[in-house]
Design a protein around this motif. Structure first.
Motif, short mmCIF file in Angstrom:
data_model
loop_
_atom_site.label_atom_id
_atom_site.label_comp_id
_atom_site.label_asym_id
_atom_site.label_seq_id
_atom_site.Cartn_x
_atom_site.Cartn_y
_atom_site.Cartn_z
N TRP A 86 0.49 -1.04 -0.27
CA TRP A 86 0.14 -0.03 0.05
C TRP A 86 0.92 1.01 -0.23
N LYS A 87 -0.01 2.12 -0.72
CA LYS A 87 0.85 3.75 -0.51
C LYS A 87 0.34 4.91 -1.41
N LYS A 88 0.76 6.03 -0.09
CA LYS A 88 -0.13 7.22 -0.51
C LYS A 88 1.20 8.18 0.21
N GLU A 89 1.86 9.05 -0.78
CA GLU A 89 2.43 9.95 -0.76
C GLU A 89 3.92 9.16 -0.43
N ASN A 90 3.81 9.48 0.91
CA ASN A 90 5.64 9.28 1.71
C ASN A 90 4.79 7.86 2.82
N ARG A 91 3.61 7.46 3.23
CA ARG A 91 3.34 6.95 3.86
C ARG A 91 2.96 5.12 3.50
N ALA A 92 3.55 4.32 3.40
CA ALA A 92 3.25 3.33 2.74
C ALA A 92 3.16 2.26 4.07
N ALA A 93 2.70 1.06 3.55
CA ALA A 93 2.82 -0.55 4.14
C ALA A 93 2.85 -1.72 3.51
N ILE A 94 3.77 -2.70 4.13
CA ILE A 94 4.26 -4.13 3.07
C ILE A 94 3.81 -5.40 4.27
N ARG A 95 2.93 -6.13 3.65
CA ARG A 95 2.89 -7.01 3.86
C ARG A 95 3.18 -8.27 4.12
N ASP A 96 4.11 -8.74 4.28
CA ASP A 96 5.12 -10.21 3.59
C ASP A 96 5.03 -11.11 4.67
N GLY A 97 4.11 -12.28 4.35
CA GLY A 97 3.23 -12.51 5.53
C GLY A 97 3.00 -12.24 5.99
N ASP A 98 2.91 -12.54 7.15
CA ASP A 98 2.46 -12.55 8.12
C ASP A 98 2.83 -11.34 8.91
N TRP A 99 4.24 -10.59 8.54
CA TRP A 99 5.00 -9.32 9.22
C TRP A 99 4.14 -8.85 8.31
N LYS A 100 4.02 -7.11 8.89
CA LYS A 100 3.21 -5.82 8.46
C LYS A 100 5.08 -5.04 9.14
N LEU A 101 4.70 -3.85 7.81
CA LEU A 101 6.47 -2.71 7.91
C LEU A 101 4.89 -1.58 8.05
N LEU A 102 5.27 -0.29 8.68
CA LEU A 102 4.58 0.58 8.44
C LEU A 102 5.63 2.00 8.08
N ARG A 103 5.35 3.01 6.97
CA ARG A 103 6.15 3.42 6.61
C ARG A 103 5.75 4.98 7.28
N PHE A 104 5.88 5.64 8.17
CA PHE A 104 5.16 7.10 8.04
C PHE A 104 6.14 8.07 8.17
#
Length: 466
Positions: free
Chosen positions: A378-396
């Motif tokens: 997922w992405k919107k401007e500088n904010r984004a997220a990735i789900r890889d398996g059950d791990w999820k990273l959020l960038r702010f």
């Protein structure tokens, strides 16, 4: 006697032949999309406040998905992903197209914003497969005539080109300042409703179903329960025990459920229910500040990439193939609807080109046991997220990245970034590699709205069961 035996065999052959032909008929598809509903605001999702008997029954008759994701945390982009089977950022559709709120540095503004004309929609694919295609309700993929639903694969349209409107007839002022939200029959035939909008849309869907002679693909894209918070007095009266804002939401939800029940009943009366795939879902998480929606047990709201912004309820019912009272627990995406429908309609997935979705048919029928998606973005401007398996990273944009393991922390309460720095780096890199494959956004909101989105996320990060 010989002739009687012959005719008896002929009769049996005709019956079985007809049954075989019926089993090979293309299934109808009824796709019902709610707007801005809370993850927890349905009976089948555990709510004791919201009354949704028809949707609860639908869930019991089919399959409920516990990890269904939109491609965006707001409605325009999530629909673009749904319609194309692609991450909408691949063709520059990263943000809502709302005239008057956009940055003037955007490449496109005003009526020029819309689903690019070189993108093929699910309706265009289904029409080529012999389906009669209809869209009833909200479009939100461009206000200009060239983006009109009837020019993007839909044979029939009754609804609004824009993103939200009153549930009652617009007055002269609002018709002039919000032309994209006028109610429209077909192309440029405008007529305001004489009844509550949710009812008007559902009644039209009922009529559409009763008119069909062959396979149909109908999208009932409701505006409920998006603002403005308009409810019928008789529905409000049933929820006087709730706080005022929840009372209005409950009344709107009840009306939506009641009207969906009428549409489902039309399938029964037309004799096509057994050969119709019914899908019910929602376009993104609830904006708790504007409609009092509840995303429990998920964290966050509409417009952010916490689970409450992007994970939505999803039901599929197809009596012919999907068993009742079943649950699918692996992550699926709005990206998957297009290839799933094309495959069900007899089309070839190989002809769809470079899409990001997968056909879910074999997964939900148990023929494939692996996950449909190992990784989602997922992405919107500088904010984004990735789900890889059950791990999820959020960038702010205003704080360090956060890391969660959703297998035991669906509410995203325990940030594990400090404990797993290598995994943070790995996912950060994988996210960036995906981003380098995307187009630059064709339009963006003014930057101040990014700040407001972060404030909303923090204010409504946690939800209580209701």
């Amino acid at each position: 006697m010989k002739y009687s035996y012959f005719f008896l065999l002929l009769a049996f052959w005709s019956i079985f032949s007809a049954a075989g032909q019926d089993s090979n008929k293309k299934p109808n598809i009824l796709f019902i999309l709610a707007d801005d509903a809370g993850y927890a605001d349905f009976g089948f999702q555990g709510s004791t406040q919201m009354k949704t008997p028809n949707l609860d029954k639908l869930a019991a008759q089919g399959m409920k998905f516990t990890q269904a994701y939109t491609t965006a945390a707001v409605c325009g982009p999530s629909r673009a992903g749904l319609y194309t089977g692609k991450y909408q950022q691949r063709f520059g559709y990263e943000e809502n197209n709302v005239p008057g709120y956009m940055s003037y540095s955007s490449a496109l503004l005003g009526e020029d914003m819309g689903l690019p004309l070189d993108q093929v929609t699910v309706a265009e694919h289904m029409r080529k497969l012999g389906y009669n295609t209809g869209l009833i309700g909200k479009w939100h993929q461009g206000n200009a005539d060239r983006y009109h639903p009837t020019k993007r694969g839909f044979n029939y349209f009754y609804g609004l080109r824009g993103g939200s409107r009153s549930y009652y007839a617009l007055d002269d002022y609002h018709r002039s300042v919000q032309p994209e939200n006028k109610l429209e029959f077909g192309f440029r035939n405008f007529q305001e409703p004489t009844e509550y909008l949710t009812k008007a849309l559902a009644d039209n869907a009922v009529e559409f179903i009763h008119r069909q002679q062959g396979p149909f693909f109908l999208m009932l894209s409701l505006t409920a329960v998006h603002t403005p918070m308009d409810a019928e007095p008789e529905d409000l009266a049933k929820f006087q025990h709730l706080p005022p804002r929840r009372q209005t939401l409950a009344a709107m939800t009840l009306a939506m459920d009641r009207e969906i029940g009428k549409v489902l009943e039309a399938l029964d009366k037309s004799g096509v229910a057994d050969n119709t795939l019914v899908v019910f879902t929602n376009d993104n998480g609830a904006p708790s500040d504007t409609n009092a929606g509840n995303n429990f047990p998920l964290s966050g709201t509409k417009a952010n990439h916490l689970e409450g912004g992007i994970r939505v309820p999803l039901i599929m019912r197809w009596p012919r193939l999907i068993s009742a009272n079943t649950v699918y627990e692996f992550p699926v995406s709005f990206l998957d609807f297009l290839p799933t429908f094309v495959k069900m309609g007899g089309g070839s997935i190989e002809t769809l080109g470079e899409i990001d979705g997968v056909a879910l048919t074999d997964f939900i029928l148990g023929k494939l046991s692996e996950r449909p998606h190992k990784t989602l973005f997922w992405k919107k401007e500088n904010r984004a997220a990735i789900r890889d398996g059950d791990w999820k990273l959020l960038r702010f944009p205003d704080r360090p990245a956060e890391l969660y393991n959703l297998s035991d922390d669906v509410s995203e309460n325990h940030n594990l970034a400090m404990e797993y720095p290598n995994r943070v780096r790995q996912l950060y890199k994988k996210l960036f590699e995906w981003e380098t494959s995307l187009e630059r956004p064709l339009w963006q909101l003014e930057r101040k709205y990014e700040g407001l989105a972060m404030e909303r996320m923090d204010k409504f990060r946690h939800h209580e069961k209701q």
